[in-house]
Design a protein around this motif. Structure first.
Motif, PDB file in Angstrom:
ATOM      1  N   MET A  80     -17.139  -5.101  -1.637  1.00  0.00           N
ATOM      2  CA  MET A  80     -17.466  -3.724  -1.251  1.00  0.00           C
ATOM      3  C   MET A  80     -16.384  -2.804  -1.797  1.00  0.00           C
ATOM      4  O   MET A  80     -15.473  -2.410  -1.064  1.00  0.00           O
ATOM      5  N   PRO A  81     -16.454  -2.479  -3.074  1.00  0.00           N
ATOM      6  CA  PRO A  81     -15.383  -1.650  -3.634  1.00  0.00           C
ATOM      7  C   PRO A  81     -15.340  -0.262  -3.004  1.00  0.00           C
ATOM      8  O   PRO A  81     -16.354   0.235  -2.526  1.00  0.00           O
ATOM      9  N   LEU A  82     -14.175   0.313  -3.036  1.00  0.00           N
ATOM     10  CA  LEU A  82     -14.002   1.683  -2.536  1.00  0.00           C
ATOM     11  C   LEU A  82     -14.265   2.654  -3.691  1.00  0.00           C
ATOM     12  O   LEU A  82     -14.646   2.242  -4.781  1.00  0.00           O
ATOM     13  N   GLY A  83     -14.011   3.932  -3.457  1.00  0.00           N
ATOM     14  CA  GLY A  83     -14.338   4.949  -4.470  1.00  0.00           C
ATOM     15  C   GLY A  83     -13.653   4.718  -5.799  1.00  0.00           C
ATOM     16  O   GLY A  83     -14.219   5.005  -6.851  1.00  0.00           O
ATOM     17  N   GLN A 122      -7.136   3.031  -5.820  1.00  0.00           N
ATOM     18  CA  GLN A 122      -7.341   2.162  -6.988  1.00  0.00           C
ATOM     19  C   GLN A 122      -6.668   0.801  -6.853  1.00  0.00           C
ATOM     20  O   GLN A 122      -7.063  -0.145  -7.526  1.00  0.00           O
ATOM     21  N   TYR A 123      -5.661   0.718  -5.996  1.00  0.00           N
ATOM     22  CA  TYR A 123      -4.970  -0.569  -5.841  1.00  0.00           C
ATOM     23  C   TYR A 123      -5.335  -1.262  -4.529  1.00  0.00           C
ATOM     24  O   TYR A 123      -4.629  -2.147  -4.075  1.00  0.00           O
ATOM     25  N   PHE A 128      -5.466   6.065   5.231  1.00  0.00           N
ATOM     26  CA  PHE A 128      -5.606   7.156   4.259  1.00  0.00           C
ATOM     27  C   PHE A 128      -6.323   6.709   2.985  1.00  0.00           C
ATOM     28  O   PHE A 128      -6.787   7.526   2.211  1.00  0.00           O
ATOM     29  N   PHE A 159      -9.129   5.114   2.424  1.00  0.00           N
ATOM     30  CA  PHE A 159     -10.580   5.203   2.278  1.00  0.00           C
ATOM     31  C   PHE A 159     -11.010   6.482   1.584  1.00  0.00           C
ATOM     32  O   PHE A 159     -11.901   6.470   0.742  1.00  0.00           O
ATOM     33  N   THR A 160     -10.364   7.597   1.934  1.00  0.00           N
ATOM     34  CA  THR A 160     -10.757   8.859   1.306  1.00  0.00           C
ATOM     35  C   THR A 160      -9.757   9.280   0.235  1.00  0.00           C
ATOM     36  O   THR A 160      -9.933  10.292  -0.419  1.00  0.00           O
ATOM     37  N   GLY A 161      -8.677   8.510   0.092  1.00  0.00           N
ATOM     38  CA  GLY A 161      -7.605   8.928  -0.811  1.00  0.00           C
ATOM     39  C   GLY A 161      -7.602   8.161  -2.122  1.00  0.00           C
ATOM     40  O   GLY A 161      -8.654   7.894  -2.708  1.00  0.00           O
ATOM     41  N   GLU A 162      -6.408   7.819  -2.558  1.00  0.00           N
ATOM     42  CA  GLU A 162      -6.236   7.173  -3.864  1.00  0.00           C
ATOM     43  C   GLU A 162      -6.220   5.666  -3.641  1.00  0.00           C
ATOM     44  O   GLU A 162      -5.212   5.102  -3.228  1.00  0.00           O
ATOM     45  N   CYS A 206       0.853  -1.196   0.000  1.00  0.00           N
ATOM     46  CA  CYS A 206       0.000   0.000   0.000  1.00  0.00           C
ATOM     47  C   CYS A 206       0.886   1.242   0.000  1.00  0.00           C
ATOM     48  O   CYS A 206       1.811   1.364   0.803  1.00  0.00           O
ATOM     49  N   TRP A 207       0.600   2.191  -0.893  1.00  0.00           N
ATOM     50  CA  TRP A 207       1.506   3.346  -1.007  1.00  0.00           C
ATOM     51  C   TRP A 207       1.439   4.283   0.189  1.00  0.00           C
ATOM     52  O   TRP A 207       2.353   5.073   0.377  1.00  0.00           O
ATOM     53  N   TYR A 208       0.393   4.193   0.969  1.00  0.00           N
ATOM     54  CA  TYR A 208       0.375   4.987   2.211  1.00  0.00           C
ATOM     55  C   TYR A 208       1.229   4.292   3.274  1.00  0.00           C
ATOM     56  O   TYR A 208       1.999   4.928   3.975  1.00  0.00           O
ATOM     57  N   HIS A 225     -11.996  -4.829   4.232  1.00  0.00           N
ATOM     58  CA  HIS A 225     -11.182  -3.662   4.577  1.00  0.00           C
ATOM     59  C   HIS A 225     -11.762  -2.973   5.804  1.00  0.00           C
ATOM     60  O   HIS A 225     -12.228  -1.848   5.719  1.00  0.00           O
TER      61      HIS A 225
END
Lengths: 343, 791
Positions: free
Chosen positions: A316-319, A160-161, A153, A155-158, A134-136, A167
């Motif tokens: 349950m995909p994220l944004g 895509q991966y 970070f 959930f509201t951030g980037e 995870c990049w965070y 989660h």
């Protein structure tokens, strides 16, 4: 990178008495700075070097397991099970004739991990214990919940991966491609603690979800060494397949990763199925709905389609990662058909 | 030494081997004789192996990181952890006392970004430095070991006052967005060297309309069809394999800088000015290089820091950026959003092109989209509105065909769509609207090699993996820098050297110079010692704008020609003939009929002094340039390129694989087809990687780049490499002593749109966004479910 002591050990007994910390607890802190007193174990060192270079891990001492002969080798036991020493490299694993013949999904997973150069040094033990990518989590500037911070970070951030299942408080995906196949084969993990205390756990129980422990991906205890991966003997007509899709075909982390193991009888009828999704959840995700869907059925294109749909029913995909659903859908379906046709 | 006066010469012109004619050109004095087409030459136009190839593959080549000077210190830079903050106080006391530290300094006036108008007030706020992005430089340290320098950075105390920031292009355009700059930015707009003043509203600087012509409303009124689309392109980073690296050595007698750079002469001027030194006291040196792509054209903040630290410490200082610094703060290709509308007649003739574009180069200017839509096709009515949008991110800079790469992605897809709407083959439409004869020939040769006639209708392939083919075009200026020269020396033992203050960033210019001199002197390239990469040598050319070959090969040839004339004068009496009757061929100086002669070595032995030499500068193109401004000029031709791509798209996983690319490119006279092919391969791979993978990603809430490494920043690797075939058009126009022009940037422009058009042909859905990842493709196909989304 910090300065550290380098100790080479040559026996398991030496190794178990030398280490005091897991990488996970050496990285965890409230301040966001890694501990500086940790003594940790090194297998291939691929992930360790990354973590240390990035300043995420600053051990005082590193114990090199390279010369511990007991951790090497792939052995078939009299009962047909196979013991893979934890220091066996991914390249050795992928080239082993017995594994190639009986456990093609595992061989494929090993072969699709990392790059040819890395597979020459990366070990199966280190591969299972590597920290998430995870990049965070990999950024010193983001003190995330898995490192002892307050928040995830992603959930509201980037994201895509990130994960589409499980989660709960942390959206990492499990980093090991081999783990996906090993869970599908119901492998067991052998661990050695201080004073030679051994324990063997089912691989599914070894991995920990964020619900169980948000700061570590597995139940390795401080001072413990992962000594071997144990593959159970297979039923007569067992077929398996693994597929993985990254953005890049070369050296890249998967967007989706699927392993299928089918116990067949009488042609195309599936007695029992294991369907496992990697890069989907913080632990390898066992798609039990898909397994139930397949059990007792003759496998057809339609059936594989239904199983794929069942596998993703609870996603349950994220944004930013709903695009993973159609990829998993295709991979599960293709993997079931590929395993079936392997016969 | 000049040979005669200005005179007329006859040149073979046209495309070899098919269409050569002769024309007469007026040629200045001292120019070498007309050069035959490549087929008749010995070394020029031949696939000569790189002179530095062996050194590079054996590890013997010396890069800037290999420079180790006595007493050299290791410099490191402190960088902002905040996307926007005021620096209230800097405390160096602990760092200065740290064992092994020799110098610490603040970097108060960083360069390489947009410049604000001066503040009205002189209050303390105006004097306080603001850091504008994560990775912005704050301070520098030099110490006796890298570890000590790193440790010292950690004990510098910085009191930051975090300020509101914006890193998202769309958010930054809002009128209430946090302002990146407090005051209007001085300089010109997106992609423009000059022009009228440009309006600025908070973070939006523009629109700039310069380049518009005709009347687009009237044009659209006359059009039978209009096609429009909005195209979005991402930020791409240069990813040079060799990191930015410098060793600066400040001494009382002058400054020597070892630097991985595309322009030693330019850096010398910059540093002389920045540090108040005359040019004669600044020397810039570079050895082997591992890429620049536009990111090493100027002396960045790290170079200035190394020089300042060296001056303060009284010792050489080395700074090498790590990969994170490379990704955050060594430049990038700006992101763009292009709204384009094209109107055409039923026969394809273009009536109007309207382009409304904005983009972001972070805290720099330069997000323009070049001159693709403006000039690739015949169209009387063209309107353009370009804006720069500032965000709190690292500054963009030149990157391989700046502006044109995103620009072509938009235009060439619109043209593809137009062809389909009109029921025309995309090549037929281009034959109708593209007046350029070079590309016409490239389309013909390329289509034949590629097998274009087998193209199917969009989405025709059954099954989940669909194949498709696409084509796209490019143009690029045939750029020349007139401040370019070479010196050729013949020594008394018969050895030969060429000197030029240019640099080989990996393109192979050194090899080309050896070929040119060898051809002229009748020797072999291996006989020529090439000395470049030092500002002590005659002024060389920048390795930028694809101009080095065009700038340096004519003076290299003319210098060789002139020094050879001098040698002829010296040996003619001994051969009992006049200098004019001698030729240099196969290592001999002899009469044209070869009756009398001597070896080159015997001839050189007759030198009265130990060596003779000639220096030649770049003369103007025969017949003049199309444009010239200062040292910059461009020839009366444009370099054309046409690329064909074949892709396979898995519509279930969204994966695009590029299977094959055929590129037809022109660079005037091809000097070394092996190196040209290598350049074109590089251009295509960079374009493919841009089309499918690369994307700098910033977290909108924290302002941090999340993929500032080569693990998370996706870039094409070995298994992404398609089959590549290169068709090099030999295009002779007789406009200089070599007639050679550039190839590096042209080969990078058409790839992404060719792939995008192939993707359309495969799946029947137009993808107007880069990179074309599985997420992008699946979204375009409408295959992403919208259920149970959280977060």
């Amino acid at each position: 990178m910090n300065s550290f002591e380098w100790v080479s050990v040559s026996s398991l007994a030496e190794a178990t008495s030398a280490a005091s910390d897991t990488v996970a607890n050496a990285m965890r802190s409230q301040s966001g700075q890694p501990k500086t007193e940790a003594i940790i174990l090194k297998a291939g060192g691929v992930d360790l070097l990354d973590l240390m270079k990035e300043g995420l891990l600053s051990p005082r001492r590193v114990i090199n397991l390279h010369s511990v002969a007991e951790l090497r080798g792939i052995v078939e036991e009299p009962n047909g099970s196979i013991r893979i020493g934890s220091m066996v490299t991914l390249a050795q694993l992928a080239e082993h004739p017995l594994l190639r013949a009986r456990y093609p999904a595992l061989v494929d997973a090993a072969n699709q991990s990392a790059s040819p150069q890395i597979r020459q040094v990366a070990t199966i033990g280190g591969n299972l214990l590597q920290r998430p990518h995870c990049w965070y989590f990999r950024s010193l500037d983001h003190h995330c919940v898995r490192k002892g911070g307050e928040a995830c970070f992603a959930f509201t951030g980037e994201n895509q991966y990130h994960a589409i299942f499980g989660h709960n408080g942390c959206a990492i995906v499990h980093p090991s491609t081999c783990a996906t196949a090993l869970v599908a084969f119901n492998a067991r993990i052998e661990l050695a603690g201080a004073q030679g205390r051994k324990r063997v756990v089912a691989i599914e129980d070894f991995f920990l979800s964020p619900d169980q422990d948000i700061e570590r991906e597995n139940d390795l205890k401080p001072g413990e060494i992962l000594t071997a991966v144990l593959l159970p003997a297979l039923k007569q007509d067992t077929r398996s397949a693994h597929m993985r899709q990254g953005e890049l075909e070369s050296f890249d982390w998967p967007l989706a990763d699927v392993a299928v193991v089918l116990e067949m009888r009488a042609g195309r009828v599936c007695e029992r199925a294991a369907v496992v999704l990697g890069a989907a959840a913080p632990v390898p995700y066992r798609a039990r709905e898909a397994e139930a869907f397949l059990a007792g059925k003759q496998i057809s294109d339609q059936g594989a389609r239904g199983a794929a749909r069942a596998a993703l029913a609870r996603a349950m995909p994220l944004g930013g990662n709903a695009y993973k659903l159609p990829i998993f859908d295709a991979l599960v379906r293709r993997c079931i058909l590929s395993a079936t046709n392997r016969g | 030494m000049a040979a005669g006066n200005e005179h007329d010469q006859r040149y073979a012109v046209g495309f070899d081997p098919s269409a050569l004619a002769e024309i007469e050109r007026r040629v200045p004095a001292g120019e070498a004789a007309p050069l035959a087409p490549n087929a008749k030459l010995t070394w020029i136009g031949k696939p000569v192996a790189r002179i530095d190839g062996r050194a590079k593959v054996t590890g013997a080549a010396q890069f800037t990181v290999d420079v180790k000077l006595p007493g050299m210190l290791y410099g490191r830079l402190l960088r902002s952890p905040h996307p926007h903050a005021r620096v209230l106080a800097l405390d160096f006391s602990a760092a200065a006392r740290y064992p092994g530290v020799r110098a610490v300094l603040a970097l108060d006036e960083p360069v390489g970004r947009a410049v604000e108008a001066p503040a009205d007030s002189s209050g303390p706020e105006a004097a306080q430095r603001r850091v504008l992005y994560v990775g912005d430089v704050v301070a520098g340290v030099a110490a006796i070991t890298p570890a000590a320098a790193d440790a010292a950075l950690r004990v510098i105390k910085v009191d930051y006052q975090p300020l509101p920031f914006v890193v998202d292009l769309e958010a930054a355009r809002q009128s209430d967005a946090p302002a990146v700059f407090q005051r209007p930015v001085q300089a010109y707009a997106a992609g423009m060297q000059s022009g009228p003043p440009v309006p600025q509203q908070r973070n939006v600087r523009g629109p700039n309309h310069s380049g518009s012509r005709g009347n687009v409303e009237e044009g659209f009124a006359q059009a039978d069809v209009a096609i429009e689309g909005e195209f979005r392109t991402q930020v791409q980073t240069h990813c040079c394999l060799e990191a930015h690296a410098v060793v600066a050595d400040w001494r009382p007698e002058g400054l020597t800088v070892h630097l991985s750079t595309q322009y030693i002469a330019g850096v010398r001027s910059e540093l002389a000015q920045a540090f108040g030194l005359p040019l004669s006291r600044v020397r810039v040196v570079v050895g082997a290089m591992g890429g620049g792509f536009g990111s090493k054209l100027v002396a960045g903040n790290y170079v200035r820091a190394a020089v300042a630290l060296s001056r303060r410490a009284g010792a050489p200082v080395r700074i090498v950026l790590d990969r994170r610094e490379e990704q955050l703060d060594s430049g990038n290709r700006p992101a763009t959003v292009q709204k384009m509308r094209v109107g055409a007649k039923r026969d394809g003739a273009l009536c109007a092109i309207a382009l409304d574009t904005y983009g972001t180069a972070g805290v720099a200017l330069g997000a323009g989209v070049g001159f693709v839509a403006q000039g690739l096709y015949t169209c009387e009515n063209f309107s353009i509105a370009q804006s720069d949008v500032f965000i709190n991110a690292g500054p963009g800079c030149s990157m391989r065909a700046p502006g044109n790469v995103p620009g072509a992605f938009a235009l060439e897809q619109i043209i593809d769509e137009l062809a389909e709407t009109l029921g025309m083959d995309p090549l037929t439409l281009r034959d109708r609207i593209d007046p350029n004869p070079v590309r016409r020939e490239e389309r013909r040769r390329g289509a034949e090699r590629f097998g274009w006639s087998r193209r199917q209708p969009p989405g025709a392939d059954p099954g989940s993996v669909k194949r498709g083919v696409g084509v796209a075009q490019s143009h690029w200026g045939a750029n020349v820098r007139t401040n370019s020269s070479c010196e050729v020396r013949i020594l008394r033992d018969g050895s030969v050297e060429i000197f030029s203050g240019t640099q080989d960033i990996g393109t192979g210019i050194g090899t080309v110079l050896a070929q040119v001199v060898a051809e002229e002197l009748g020797l072999r390239p291996a006989d020529i010692v090439v000395r470049i990469g030092d500002t002590d040598f005659p002024a060389g050319a920048v390795s930028g704008g694809s101009s080095a070959t065009a700038s340096l090969t004519p003076p290299a040839r003319n210098a060789a020609y002139r020094v050879l004339r001098e040698l002829f004068e010296i040996v003619a009496p001994a051969l009992g003939t006049s200098p004019e009757s001698l030729v240099a061929r196969d290592g001999r100086i002899a009469l044209a009929d070869n009756r009398r002669g001597m070896t080159f070595r015997e001839a050189a032995a007759q030198l009265r002094t130990e060596r003779i030499s000639a220096v030649a500068g770049r003369s103007d193109d025969y017949g003049g340039f199309a444009q010239k401004s200062g040292d910059r000029a461009s020839a009366q031709r444009m370099l054309g390129g046409v690329q064909f791509a074949q892709v396979a798209v898995d519509v279930e996983t969204g994966i695009v694989r590029v299977e094959r690319v055929v590129a037809a490119q022109d660079c005037g006279r091809p000097m070394n087809p092996r190196q040209i092919e290598s350049q074109v391969h590089g251009g295509i791979l960079m374009g493919l990687s841009y089309a499918l993978y690369e994307n700098r990603t910033i977290d909108r809430h924290t302002g941090h780049v999340l993929n500032a490494d080569l693990e998370h920043y996706k870039i094409a690797r070995s298994r992404e490499t398609p089959a590549i075939e290169v068709i090099i058009l030999e295009n002779y126009q007789g406009t200089s002593a070599t007639d050679a022009y550039g190839i590096a940037e042209p080969s990078n422009i058409a790839t992404a749109p060719a792939i995008a058009n192939a993707v359309y042909n495969a799946i029947g859905v137009r993808v107007r966004q880069l990179p074309m990842t599985p997420a992008t493709i699946l979204a375009a196909l409408g295959r992403i479910p919208t259920r149970s989304v959280r977060g």
